[in-house]
Design an enzyme around this catalytic site. Sequence first.
Site, short mmCIF file in Angstrom:
data_model
loop_
_atom_site.label_atom_id
_atom_site.label_comp_id
_atom_site.label_asym_id
_atom_site.label_seq_id
_atom_site.Cartn_x
_atom_site.Cartn_y
_atom_site.Cartn_z
N HIS A 172 -8.73 -5.48 10.67
CA HIS A 172 -9.93 -5.27 9.69
C HIS A 172 -11.17 -4.59 10.15
CE1 HIS A 172 -7.42 -8.43 7.76
NE2 HIS A 172 -6.37 -7.36 8.16
N GLU A 217 0.42 -1.30 -0.39
CA GLU A 217 -0.16 0.25 0.14
C GLU A 217 0.45 1.43 -0.06
OE1 GLU A 217 -2.84 -3.43 0.88
OE2 GLU A 217 -0.59 -2.72 1.99
#
Length: 326
Positions: free
Chosen positions: A129, A60
């Site tokens: 998450h 990322e």
Amino acid sequence: MRTIQFREAICEAMSEEMRHDESIYLMGEEVAEYNGAYKASKGMLAEFGEKRVIDTPIAELGFTGIAVGSAMNGCRPIVEYMTFNFCLVGIDQIINNAAKMRQMTGGQFNVPIVFRGPTASAGQLGATHSQALENWFANTPGLKVVVPSTVYDAKGLLKAAIRDNDPVIFMESEQMYGDKGEVPDGEYVIPLGVADIKREGTDVTIVSFGKIIKEAHIAADELAKEGISCEIIDLRTVRPMDYETILTSVKKTNRLVVLEEAWPFASVASEITYIVQERAFDFLDAPIQRITTADTPAPYSPVLLKEWLPNAGDVVKAVKKVMYKK
């Protein structure tokens, strides 16, 4: 009007804009060959080719930086994160480069870029998450933050985000990609920074955004059976926030409940509460109530997760509290 899924609304918005502007491209993990982790880019590789729909490594920080640099050089990238939890690896590029470049260069560089993907919890995915980070990004000058709750809004807001010359954080939900809703046959765009009154009412204002707003609608239906009329405002855009719509509603109902799927400290709800007490204090007939997740990391246990998340029952209790009813 026609009925499509939330994921199809996202795909249509990106595809329509890419057909109009060749400088727009999509990049992220599994967006191309796999048609997107949530199938939100289905068919786009076939239509636009590998130079405009780009599969990235699990890196990322790297591909976020590439997108920021390309935006400074005339491109209009759309970056998909498999979840915004993963964007934390590349948040330096978002906060320190994308958000600040226009000011730091004296307006010489715009950064027209959309960072999109799912936010908040989506079942038993564990603490790392399941985070809602809207308030993190909304705290940063230079970023716009959009969190749609319906199919119609998702398509219209994403098109506006892609056309915007500033970086936009566009936050979706894994649990909403299969939601269905109506959209017009023709093109439409919803301007950023404009809230929407989803349900008109007279007794109490409920402000929310994203998928958790569904709990407000459930609660409003239950409260209506008891003669309590709820007005539900969907922020749609967290920043810039449409304060005037909130204030106008509170001046009518004289009561406010804010529902948010995030931790309570320094939340979006906290900002709304401050603005309302500053600008509409004399109109309030009761203290403002906010409803958030528990102030802990998200639990994995389904029993604990159910208790951790806000729900319609919490909204009913909060509304009755500001109404001074048991």
